[in-house]
Design an enzyme around this catalytic site. Structure first.
Site, PDB file in Angstrom:
ATOM      1  N   SER A   1      57.211  48.356  71.706  1.00 32.18           N
ATOM      2  CA  SER A   1      56.453  48.325  72.964  1.00 32.18           C
ATOM      3  C   SER A   1      57.392  48.477  74.159  1.00 32.18           C
ATOM      4  O   SER A   1      56.939  48.729  75.274  1.00 32.18           O
ATOM      5  CB  SER A   1      55.650  47.024  73.080  1.00 32.18           C
TER       6      SER A   1
ATOM      7  N   LYS B   1      61.061  45.013  61.478  1.00 30.73           N
ATOM      8  CA  LYS B   1      59.599  44.967  61.347  1.00 30.73           C
ATOM      9  C   LYS B   1      59.100  46.403  61.169  1.00 30.73           C
ATOM     10  O   LYS B   1      59.539  47.298  61.892  1.00 30.73           O
ATOM     11  CB  LYS B   1      58.940  44.323  62.566  1.00 30.73           C
TER      12      LYS B   1
ATOM     13  N   GLU C   1      47.665  42.269  64.030  1.00 30.82           N
ATOM     14  CA  GLU C   1      47.342  42.634  65.413  1.00 30.82           C
ATOM     15  C   GLU C   1      45.877  43.061  65.542  1.00 30.82           C
ATOM     16  O   GLU C   1      45.419  43.972  64.835  1.00 30.82           O
ATOM     17  CB  GLU C   1      48.276  43.768  65.872  1.00 30.82           C
TER      18      GLU C   1
HETATM   19  O1  KIV Z   1      56.122  46.160  69.742  1.00 33.10           O
HETATM   20  C1  KIV Z   1      55.503  45.100  69.906  1.00 33.10           C
HETATM   21  O2  KIV Z   1      55.479  44.523  70.997  1.00 33.10           O
HETATM   22  C2  KIV Z   1      54.777  44.538  68.777  1.00 33.10           C
HETATM   23  C3  KIV Z   1      53.911  43.354  69.014  1.00 33.10           C
HETATM   24  C4  KIV Z   1      52.685  43.750  69.755  1.00 33.10           C
HETATM   25  C5  KIV Z   1      53.585  42.629  67.777  1.00 33.10           C
HETATM   26  O3  KIV Z   1      54.885  45.039  67.699  1.00 33.10           O
END
Ligand code: KIV
Length: 244
Positions: A26, A93, A162
């Site tokens: 993000s 992740k 999410e």
């Molecule tokens: O990139 C991000 O901020 C995320 C969160 C919304 C879990 O993956």
């Protein structure tokens, strides 16, 4: 867990009570102003992870594998994992599961902890046809529970959920031995994650249902800078005690 993208906020969060910092993809939107997370690259992630590690030496850091970085074959995927881990991440992740369970298991078996991410995975927003709550109907919900179990089986140590119905968040959490971390997934998950700038109210207009503003960050910072400007304009700054 909260997101963190830079040295400056990492220093603050290092002294906070939150357990985990997520250098999420993000950052392409929040820090670089892109329209979606599809613009995050491995180099971008690496540079932000390194900055966060320098600012938060005591925190557990999760580094996002950016758009398509696990889908280009084993070698590029492992190179990307290596870059993120060498930059200071404690784990990676990875969004989604379909067609990539094997490579996720390989990363785990290589000694790198992997956090899964299901539900409204923003890297697949084009396939979802927009930002829509996922798993609303029975078939989709059952499929997501099954996929979550497969991720656990592949070796994921935790799972982000999410934008799924609260009941589904709870059901997946109950079905798994690994912890779940929700964003827009209700109160039945083991933990919660928010984008730091969202919870600080840095964009007053961005207020999806799942978000709570814990500060009016935009107005607070704007007010401080305007006060500085006013003080300079009126010659109130620098004062006698602020001069050499
Ligand atoms: O990139 C991000 O901020 C995320 C969160 C919304 C879990 O993956």
């Amino acid at each position: 867990m909260v997101t963190c993208y830079d040295f400056w906020s990492a220093r603050i969060l290092n002294t906070s009570d939150v357990d985990t910092l997520l250098v999420g993809d993000s950052l392409a939107m929040v820090m670089h102003g892109y329209e979606s997370t599809l613009h995050a690259t491995v180099d971008m992630m690496t540079s932000h992870i390194a900055a966060v590690r320098r600012g938060a030496p005591e925190k557990f850091i999760v580094g996002d594998m950016p758009f398509l970085s696990v889908r280009k074959g084993l070698q590029p995927a492992m190179d990307a994992v290596m870059q993120l881990m060498q930059a200071g991440s404690d784990c990676v992740k990875i969004e989604g599961a379909q067609g990539q369970l094997e490579i996720m298991a390989h990363i785990v078996q290589s000694g790198v902890p992997v956090m899964g991410h299901l539900g409204l995975t923003p890297q697949s927003v084009a396939a979802f046809g927009g930002h829509k709550v996922q798993g609303r109907n029975e078939d989709d919900a059952l499929r997501m529970i099954d996929t979550a179990k497969q991720l656990q089986e592949a070796g994921c140590f935790a799972l982000v959920l999410e934008c799924v119905p609260s009941r589904l968040g709870e059901e997946i959490t109950r079905a798994l031995a690994i912890p779940t971390i929700g964003i827009g997934a209700g109160d039945g998950t083991d933990g919660q994650v928010l984008v730091l700038q969202d919870l600080l109210g840095m964009n007053a207009e961005f207020k999806p249902k799942f978000l709570r503003h814990y500060a009016d960050g935009f107005a607070t910072l704007q007010g401080a800078v305007n006060q500085y400007h006013a003080d300079v304009a009126s010659a109130a700054f620098p004062g006698v005690e602020e001069r050499y």
